[in-house]
Design a protein around this motif. Structure first.
Motif, PDB file in Angstrom:
ATOM      1  N   ALA A 210     -15.150  68.210  -1.215  1.00  0.00           N
ATOM      2  CA  ALA A 210     -13.810  68.920  -1.377  1.00  0.00           C
ATOM      3  C   ALA A 210     -14.160  70.245  -0.366  1.00  0.00           C
ATOM      4  CB  ALA A 210     -13.868  69.614  -2.747  1.00  0.00           C
ATOM      5  N   GLY A 211     -15.517  70.659  -0.447  1.00  0.00           N
ATOM      6  CA  GLY A 211     -15.980  71.920   0.426  1.00  0.00           C
ATOM      7  C   GLY A 211     -15.774  71.489   1.996  1.00  0.00           C
ATOM      8  N   VAL A 212     -16.200  70.409   2.335  1.00  0.00           N
ATOM      9  CA  VAL A 212     -16.090  69.886   3.706  1.00  0.00           C
ATOM     10  C   VAL A 212     -14.719  69.857   4.091  1.00  0.00           C
ATOM     11  CG1 VAL A 212     -16.302  68.007   5.243  1.00  0.00           C
ATOM     12  CG2 VAL A 212     -18.116  68.585   3.807  1.00  0.00           C
ATOM     13  N   TRP A 213     -13.784  69.279   3.028  1.00  0.00           N
ATOM     14  CA  TRP A 213     -12.173  69.462   3.551  1.00  0.00           C
ATOM     15  C   TRP A 213     -11.750  70.730   3.803  1.00  0.00           C
ATOM     16  CZ3 TRP A 213      -8.303  71.676   0.580  1.00  0.00           C
ATOM     17  CH2 TRP A 213      -7.174  71.442   1.046  1.00  0.00           C
ATOM     18  N   ALA A 214     -12.104  71.550   2.873  1.00  0.00           N
ATOM     19  CA  ALA A 214     -11.621  73.314   2.912  1.00  0.00           C
ATOM     20  C   ALA A 214     -12.276  73.721   4.275  1.00  0.00           C
ATOM     21  CB  ALA A 214     -12.231  73.899   1.923  1.00  0.00           C
ATOM     22  N   SER A 215     -13.364  73.381   4.853  1.00  0.00           N
ATOM     23  CA  SER A 215     -13.951  73.951   5.830  1.00  0.00           C
ATOM     24  C   SER A 215     -13.431  73.590   7.023  1.00  0.00           C
ATOM     25  CB  SER A 215     -15.487  73.400   5.973  1.00  0.00           C
ATOM     26  OG  SER A 215     -16.023  73.855   7.126  1.00  0.00           O
ATOM     27  N   ARG A 216     -12.799  72.058   7.115  1.00  0.00           N
ATOM     28  CA  ARG A 216     -12.022  71.527   8.189  1.00  0.00           C
ATOM     29  C   ARG A 216     -10.584  71.971   8.282  1.00  0.00           C
ATOM     30  NH1 ARG A 216     -14.223  66.691  11.321  1.00  0.00           N
ATOM     31  NH2 ARG A 216     -16.399  66.769  11.055  1.00  0.00           N
ATOM     32  N   ASN A 217     -10.185  72.890   7.243  1.00  0.00           N
ATOM     33  CA  ASN A 217      -8.690  73.337   7.148  1.00  0.00           C
ATOM     34  C   ASN A 217      -8.653  74.625   6.756  1.00  0.00           C
ATOM     35  OD1 ASN A 217      -6.508  70.904   6.685  1.00  0.00           O
ATOM     36  ND2 ASN A 217      -8.828  70.171   5.973  1.00  0.00           N
ATOM     37  N   LYS A 218      -9.610  75.564   7.552  1.00  0.00           N
ATOM     38  CA  LYS A 218      -9.774  76.905   7.515  1.00  0.00           C
ATOM     39  C   LYS A 218      -8.386  77.325   7.928  1.00  0.00           C
ATOM     40  CE  LYS A 218     -14.863  77.284   7.471  1.00  0.00           C
ATOM     41  NZ  LYS A 218     -16.052  78.064   8.304  1.00  0.00           N
ATOM     42  N   ASN A 219      -7.815  76.973   8.987  1.00  0.00           N
ATOM     43  CA  ASN A 219      -6.680  77.720   9.772  1.00  0.00           C
ATOM     44  C   ASN A 219      -5.563  77.664   8.340  1.00  0.00           C
ATOM     45  OD1 ASN A 219      -6.625  74.706   9.847  1.00  0.00           O
ATOM     46  ND2 ASN A 219      -4.763  74.588  11.041  1.00  0.00           N
ATOM     47  N   ARG A 220      -5.494  76.790   7.455  1.00  0.00           N
ATOM     48  CA  ARG A 220      -4.528  76.783   6.473  1.00  0.00           C
ATOM     49  C   ARG A 220      -4.798  77.764   5.101  1.00  0.00           C
ATOM     50  NH1 ARG A 220      -1.825  72.339   8.154  1.00  0.00           N
ATOM     51  NH2 ARG A 220      -2.984  70.709   8.842  1.00  0.00           N
ATOM     52  N   LEU A 221      -6.084  78.160   5.079  1.00  0.00           N
ATOM     53  CA  LEU A 221      -6.643  78.822   3.970  1.00  0.00           C
ATOM     54  C   LEU A 221      -6.017  80.436   4.202  1.00  0.00           C
ATOM     55  CD1 LEU A 221     -10.212  77.887   3.570  1.00  0.00           C
ATOM     56  CD2 LEU A 221      -8.126  76.879   2.778  1.00  0.00           C
ATOM     57  N   GLU A 222      -5.883  80.832   3.067  1.00  0.00           N
ATOM     58  CA  GLU A 222      -5.404  82.508   2.954  1.00  0.00           C
ATOM     59  C   GLU A 222      -6.658  83.156   2.253  1.00  0.00           C
ATOM     60  OE1 GLU A 222      -0.436  82.280   2.890  1.00  0.00           O
ATOM     61  OE2 GLU A 222      -1.649  81.690   0.990  1.00  0.00           O
ATOM     62  N   ALA A 223      -6.217  84.566   2.139  1.00  0.00           N
ATOM     63  CA  ALA A 223      -7.337  85.360   1.455  1.00  0.00           C
ATOM     64  C   ALA A 223      -7.255  85.067  -0.083  1.00  0.00           C
ATOM     65  CB  ALA A 223      -6.729  87.067   1.578  1.00  0.00           C
ATOM     66  N   GLY A 224      -8.338  84.939  -0.327  1.00  0.00           N
ATOM     67  CA  GLY A 224      -8.618  84.582  -1.908  1.00  0.00           C
ATOM     68  C   GLY A 224      -8.738  83.140  -2.264  1.00  0.00           C
ATOM     69  N   ASP A 225      -8.241  82.033  -1.496  1.00  0.00           N
ATOM     70  CA  ASP A 225      -8.332  80.721  -1.651  1.00  0.00           C
ATOM     71  C   ASP A 225      -9.588  80.297  -2.063  1.00  0.00           C
ATOM     72  OD1 ASP A 225      -5.647  80.275  -1.466  1.00  0.00           O
ATOM     73  OD2 ASP A 225      -5.756  79.458   0.624  1.00  0.00           O
TER      74      ASP A 225
END
Length: 285
Positions: A210-225
């Motif tokens: 799950a962390g790998v996926w989040a890392s590869r989608n940093k451009n979609r993350l917002e503050a606090g995610d």
């Protein structure tokens, strides 16, 4: 999380409908037990289905699937968000598998209310989100996240949903790589304590993915995610759940890992973005 509407033939939204074969009736104490056993359950078919099947004997009813209610606008939005996160996960893992000379197969995903039938058995919402390897689908009642907040103290936020979807698809990745089958094989050859440790390693690896996926989608993350994901991971640690539900912890019964472990492995996946660094099994060898 930044997102746009996506379409997927592998995504089903069954909310607002009931019936469709045997539907479990019940909750209460059983619901609590199932939550403790299977929250974010990786090998649902092996651990939870037998319990539900026993409970289902004499407490089930045959129904035709019918529309029972209209979804609210908020529910519709959360459904569209879940579908988009599901698609983003599949796109990411498609790329990772291709980079490593492998072929990725999309799982399915089903949103439901109250109860659902799967190839792993029937389940109520009390089982929490889960992945069924027999039909390669993720199942989720989105009302779980309100309970995650009110009962287990997780922060509110749509990225809690994203974290859970990514975790469950992490179990699908394990299924494709043969990890799930190998864990079941080893568990059948060992005692309960070691079997539990194998289950913990399997769950922590799904957190890592799950962390790998989040890392590869940093451009979609917002503050606090990420903070919301960490809060969710902390809330579903075995020690946190046992402390809240029974007032004390029993480490020998852990099957999903402590809050600290779950956060650590999620963050390792996020910080590295490299799925090859997720060997959670080395500590128990």
């Amino acid at each position: 999380m930044k997102w746009e509407k996506k379409q997927s033939d592998d995504f089903e939204d069954r909310r607002g409908r009931s019936g469709g074969g045997k539907t479990l009736i019940g909750g209460g104490i059983l619901g609590i037990i199932v939550v403790l056993l299977s929250l974010f359950g990786g090998d649902f078919g092996k651990t939870v289905a037998p319990i539900l099947d026993q409970f289902n004997q004499g407490q089930s009813t045959e129904n035709q699937e019918v529309v029972t209610r209209e979804l609210s606008e908020q529910e519709k939005t959360l459904g569209e968000f879940s579908k988009s996160v599901f698609v983003y996960n599949n796109e990411t893992w498609q790329q990772i598998f291709e980079e490593n000379g492998m072929t990725y197969k999309n799982p399915g995903m089903v949103l439901f209310d109250d109860a659902v039938n799967t190839a792993c058995g029937s389940a109520t919402s009390a089982a929490g989100p889960f992945y069924c390897p027999a039909d390669e689908k993720v199942y989720m009642d989105l009302r779980f996240f309100e309970e995650l907040h009110t009962r287990f103290g997780a922060e509110k936020g749509d990225f809690a949903i994203a974290y859970v979807i990514a975790h469950e698809i992490g179990h699908h990745v394990q299924h494709l790589l043969g990890t799930n089958a190998e864990v079941r094989r080893l568990q059948q050859q060992t005692g309960k304590t070691q079997a539990n440790k194998l289950s913990v390693a399997q769950e922590l690896q799904a957190d890592f993915y799950a962390g790998v996926w989040a890392s590869r989608n940093k451009n979609r993350l917002e503050a606090g995610d990420i903070e919301i994901a960490i809060s969710a991971a902390q809330a579903v640690g075995d020690d946190a759940i046992q402390s809240k539900m029974q007032g004390h912890v029993q480490p020998e019964t852990f099957t999903h890992g402590t809050s600290k472990q779950r956060v650590a492995w999620f963050m390792k996946g996020y910080n590295t973005g490299d799925f090859k660094q997720g060997d959670t099994f080395s500590e128990i060898r």
